[in-house]
Write a protein that holds these residues in place. Sequence first.
Motif, PDB file in Angstrom:
ATOM      1  N   ASP B 452      -2.646   2.805   7.431  1.00 28.33           N
ATOM      2  CA  ASP B 452      -3.825   1.955   7.265  1.00 28.33           C
ATOM      3  C   ASP B 452      -4.120   1.772   5.779  1.00 28.33           C
ATOM      4  O   ASP B 452      -4.370   0.651   5.309  1.00 28.33           O
ATOM      5  CB  ASP B 452      -5.015   2.609   7.983  1.00 28.33           C
ATOM      6  N   GLY B 455      -0.652   0.095   4.035  1.00 34.49           N
ATOM      7  CA  GLY B 455      -0.310  -1.213   4.596  1.00 34.49           C
ATOM      8  C   GLY B 455      -1.485  -2.188   4.585  1.00 34.49           C
ATOM      9  O   GLY B 455      -1.450  -3.219   3.907  1.00 34.49           O
ATOM     10  N   ARG B 456      -2.543  -1.812   5.330  1.00 34.66           N
ATOM     11  CA  ARG B 456      -3.665  -2.735   5.501  1.00 34.66           C
ATOM     12  C   ARG B 456      -4.586  -2.810   4.299  1.00 34.66           C
ATOM     13  O   ARG B 456      -4.981  -3.890   3.867  1.00 34.66           O
ATOM     14  CB  ARG B 456      -4.511  -2.314   6.709  1.00 34.66           C
ATOM     15  N   LYS B 457      -4.954  -1.650   3.783  1.00 30.23           N
ATOM     16  CA  LYS B 457      -6.022  -1.643   2.780  1.00 30.23           C
ATOM     17  C   LYS B 457      -5.502  -1.967   1.381  1.00 30.23           C
ATOM     18  O   LYS B 457      -6.260  -2.403   0.530  1.00 30.23           O
ATOM     19  CB  LYS B 457      -6.727  -0.273   2.775  1.00 30.23           C
ATOM     20  N   LEU B 459      -1.608  -2.990   0.416  1.00 31.61           N
ATOM     21  CA  LEU B 459      -0.592  -4.035   0.251  1.00 31.61           C
ATOM     22  C   LEU B 459      -1.067  -5.391   0.790  1.00 31.61           C
ATOM     23  O   LEU B 459      -0.723  -6.432   0.230  1.00 31.61           O
ATOM     24  CB  LEU B 459       0.728  -3.612   0.921  1.00 31.61           C
ATOM     25  N   MET B 460      -1.871  -5.371   1.873  1.00 27.85           N
ATOM     26  CA  MET B 460      -2.263  -6.651   2.465  1.00 27.85           C
ATOM     27  C   MET B 460      -3.176  -7.486   1.579  1.00 27.85           C
ATOM     28  O   MET B 460      -3.247  -8.700   1.726  1.00 27.85           O
ATOM     29  CB  MET B 460      -2.903  -6.449   3.837  1.00 27.85           C
ATOM     30  N   ASP B 461      -3.906  -6.829   0.674  1.00 30.43           N
ATOM     31  CA  ASP B 461      -4.702  -7.635  -0.266  1.00 30.43           C
ATOM     32  C   ASP B 461      -4.137  -7.534  -1.686  1.00 30.43           C
ATOM     33  O   ASP B 461      -4.863  -7.684  -2.672  1.00 30.43           O
ATOM     34  CB  ASP B 461      -6.199  -7.262  -0.198  1.00 30.43           C
ATOM     35  N   ASN B 462      -2.822  -7.289  -1.730  1.00 28.78           N
ATOM     36  CA  ASN B 462      -2.137  -7.189  -3.032  1.00 28.78           C
ATOM     37  C   ASN B 462      -2.809  -6.203  -3.978  1.00 28.78           C
ATOM     38  O   ASN B 462      -2.863  -6.423  -5.194  1.00 28.78           O
ATOM     39  CB  ASN B 462      -2.036  -8.565  -3.691  1.00 28.78           C
ATOM     40  N   GLY B 508       5.386  -1.689  -3.107  1.00 26.90           N
ATOM     41  CA  GLY B 508       5.145  -3.068  -2.679  1.00 26.90           C
ATOM     42  C   GLY B 508       6.395  -3.925  -2.798  1.00 26.90           C
ATOM     43  O   GLY B 508       6.727  -4.703  -1.892  1.00 26.90           O
ATOM     44  N   PRO B 515      10.600  -3.338   5.467  1.00 27.05           N
ATOM     45  CA  PRO B 515       9.265  -2.867   5.892  1.00 27.05           C
ATOM     46  C   PRO B 515       9.226  -1.359   6.188  1.00 27.05           C
ATOM     47  O   PRO B 515       8.145  -0.763   6.189  1.00 27.05           O
ATOM     48  CB  PRO B 515       8.987  -3.681   7.155  1.00 27.05           C
ATOM     49  N   VAL B 518       7.339   1.131   3.755  1.00 28.73           N
ATOM     50  CA  VAL B 518       5.914   1.457   3.849  1.00 28.73           C
ATOM     51  C   VAL B 518       5.724   2.732   4.673  1.00 28.73           C
ATOM     52  O   VAL B 518       5.027   3.662   4.275  1.00 28.73           O
ATOM     53  CB  VAL B 518       5.119   0.282   4.468  1.00 28.73           C
TER      54      VAL B 518
END
Lengths: 593, 593
Positions: B452, B455-457, B459-462, B508, B515, B518
């Motif tokens: 979470d 990945g989500r917190k 990489l997902m918002d660069n 990243g 993938p 990660v």
Amino acid sequence: MGQYVAPIRDMQFVLHEFLGVTEELKAMPHYAEVDADIINQVLEEGAKFTQEVIFPLNHSGDREGCHFDPATKSVTTPKGFKDAYKQYVDGGWAALACDTDFGGQGLPVVLNNSFYEMLNSANQAWSMYPGLSHGAYECLKEHGTDEQKKVYLPKLATGEWTGTMCLTEAHCGTDLGMLRSKAIPQADGSWSITGNKIFISAGEHDMAENIIHLVLARVPDAPEGSKGISLFLVPKFIPNADGQPGERNGIACGAIEEKMGIHGNSTCQMNLDGAKGWIIGQPNKGLNAMFVFMNAARLGVGMQSLGLTEVAYQNALAYAKDRIQMRSLSGPKAPDKPADPIIVHPDVRRMLLTAKAYAEGARAFSSYVALQIDRELHHPDEEVRKEAADEVALLTPIIKAFITDNGWIATSECMQVYGGHGYIAEWGMEQYVRDARINLIYEGTNTIQSLDLLGRKILMDNGAKLRKFGEKIKSFVEENGLDESLSEFVTPLGELGDKVTKLTMEIGMKAFQNPEEVGAAAVPYLRVVGHMVYSYFFAQMAKIALSKEGDFYKAKLATARFYFARLYPETAMLIRQARSGSASLMALDADLF
Amino acid sequence: MGQYVAPIRDMQFVLHEFLGVTEELKAMPHYAEVDADIINQVLEEGAKFTQEVIFPLNHSGDREGCHFDPATKSVTTPKGFKDAYKQYVDGGWAALACDTDFGGQGLPVVLNNSFYEMLNSANQAWSMYPGLSHGAYECLKEHGTDEQKKVYLPKLATGEWTGTMCLTEAHCGTDLGMLRSKAIPQADGSWSITGNKIFISAGEHDMAENIIHLVLARVPDAPEGSKGISLFLVPKFIPNADGQPGERNGIACGAIEEKMGIHGNSTCQMNLDGAKGWIIGQPNKGLNAMFVFMNAARLGVGMQSLGLTEVAYQNALAYAKDRIQMRSLSGPKAPDKPADPIIVHPDVRRMLLTAKAYAEGARAFSSYVALQIDRELHHPDEEVRKEAADEVALLTPIIKAFITDNGWIATSECMQVYGGHGYIAEWGMEQYVRDARINLIYEGTNTIQSLDLLGRKILMDNGAKLRKFGEKIKSFVEENGLDESLSEFVTPLGELGDKVTKLTMEIGMKAFQNPEEVGAAAVPYLRVVGHMVYSYFFAQMAKIALSKEGDFYKAKLATARFYFARLYPETAMLIRQARSGSASLMALDADLF
């Protein structure tokens, strides 16, 4: 409840391919008749016995625990334990590594070691009953009188009688110099012993017809401290002239402890009230004699954690292949199912491989040390015996502390693979974690092992024993350093060897000025040396694997690579911690904590 | 059985000196009336209540456990639990951080957080009964209808009713997309829900007059996977028109689990057989609504491990001052006694300071995040609210995983301080270890937290949220970098900040191509970021301590120094592990493990 299949293939790899054990044994006339066939046959029979007789009692033994009856001062072990023990005795398993002179089978320690791993995978709590007998056997064999040997060794060898170590008292465990139990000499040459002992594993139980306690106590006018401790043999039932158990002796169980784990083993408070005992060795030299027992026990504790690591790994692996949950990050691997088996996930693999690498590392390590014990005991060349003894002394605290620390980590990771189910008793995984926890404590806490390694075994002889072992590593690095296919293993091994040398000198220098530096560095230091040993063994095993074909060797190579990628990096932390010195530990006044 | 004294002085330090919480709260009209006096008074009353009412039930609750009666499908909690809960409700403790609109006291989350730490130090198993109610309250407050809020929130706020989360089914925990429970719409606007849930903490008990289950299930024709999950409110007793518990609903406990720890809490299998429920929020948006509950629960789990770390530390410290064993390496420290208290030994201090530093780090960290939640909820400036929300999102998985990993380490070290006595149930230390173990699993395993975070917190918002937080650290380093008295803290902080930036970019980049990278890096990565956060907070706390006089600040400074000398070096290992990539994990075919 779960599964256990003895890892015979890997044991054979370690014994035959890694250690070349039959060649080694050939050099010892004592083991002249032990060939590969005998070894493999014992492994196979041992696997059957532990899988079919001992393992099925593991979970039930944990749930049921032992029961103490205060009226009769007797302990009832969990259902099935007693019957399994009868099969163990009848099958000659207790006698495996005992001398033929005393009714043993005279097989090598290195083979007994593999069997002992199986026993502990199958059931640590059960295995502690016979496990301590062997230490008592070794201690009596080395320090007992001929008469004592004649009466007791055959019974301990066959397992008809079991043994205990009675050291700890409520106010002293680590600091045995403080112990208070007293022994008064009697006219008949025996001693009358009075005192209270705690934490006596297998101190009372219903599995054998007699229990032989080895008890530490003080004789009158003994010097204070650890130089005034003597060792006594105190049987539960005093043997008659015919060698059979006779009169009940004045040693009895007062209570058993409720513990975190190893519920199937009775942890007893033992009260001695004028119990009849016989001295083992010389008065005031008891700790010395007890160290034979203690060293055997320390190696045994390492094996307990190896056993738990292996069985926890096997179960976690089966679960990881069976349990489906989420898709692989790189796309479905089982598109016919609603999710992929969790073994596709990198972090599940990390947890599994951690246990696998620690099990295989510990198997190679403990087998190596067991073979050194065979050489120490039976090699015809005195020089070889001396060298082997030095290595055993150096490596024993590492076996005890490094394998048990790793076992704690590994069983916890294996439990984590199960997610919520890991926390539920029914699945059996949390028992492995609870059982594994004691191994960091008993037979000398892991801190004590670290101090023994760094203080006694290394700094006290100016690093001579370590240097000897380091030379083996250096030779291996020199021989294989130019082989490109091995550089991924040999390079980090060589680097770590150099770092250990430097670190040892640095701590040694600091210790001259401030003895607290030894205590401050010891725990991370032991783990650094442990990793050096594992790096050495994994590099050797990888070399063998690279020279062979087949799935087994592919897996061995992958495990070695995982070790260097994921476990070896701990040394970067440990070296920093070991170098950080005592200031940050000692600065704060105790009242300000 | 042991001792617990709430660490009010350190809580006050964190709230008043480290966070300047009264100033912060002044900026929020919602908390206009909360001043330092109120805060200190709540801390003192909370200490009394948890020490005197809740703590004495901890050990007995563990030994007794919960009892399930299959005939009545009811659960009896351990002796004293029910009465203590009545005192908790009567004392208004449940209502502390609930809104005054619904009968709450309207106090800030940051204060409730300190009280919640106390509850968990006193008794994690007990605290889980009300602990989940607050999550249910938050979830209903955000996603419930006005009618639902009117009926349920006041009862949850006062604690008269408790709440649960019913997510897991036997075949799915992490992968909720696979869940099978079904909800059929009824003519009256309610739903008829059928399915079987497992691992439902506090799913059935005798402490409250009603239990409000929040249940995940699928509506007819719902899309497959996690996008077809809806959330339902399913009360044990359906409230009458007057709001009192009425008809018994078709949800019942089928069994409770035997577990490693938290024996005082009932872990229930819950069977829904046409149970009447009401949808919360929109159909198929259930996971979204549940995340409000889940995030609160994740922060709560971190607090559970902080609580255990603190109480284990206090007891280990008392033991280490009292137990005498061996002499200090630098000569006798208590010459009037036969041995020195074991707190003189460097490695005992290492174990104690590990727990102390992890407790104080977690206290600062969790209080910081709790204050951010207050700002997220009540700050008048939308920009501030948004920024606070981002930080809470970023830091929640770190709170959950880093504090619980550390709690596992710390409780085990504290148990180790006791030697053999640590393994004996009577001393209470092994319970802390067993209780602490669940915290690494439930509410999303620590692996899930790591995924979470990375990945989500991140990489997902660069990396935007991480960068924002990193800027705060950079400013601190720039402001204080030239202060020589601080360089021992600021230098390693600055270095670690740079390393995290570099590491994040590196992972990243690798993740673009593969993938699995990660998944391979996530677990060590989370701990690296955790250490960056602790380095930042310890550096700030050290700065405050340096500017003040007195024993408390001396100790704080020593703890910060210990942190950087002994715990921070873990980053050297973690960065190597995180950088080692996926190859060593993924190479081996599953069949060859």
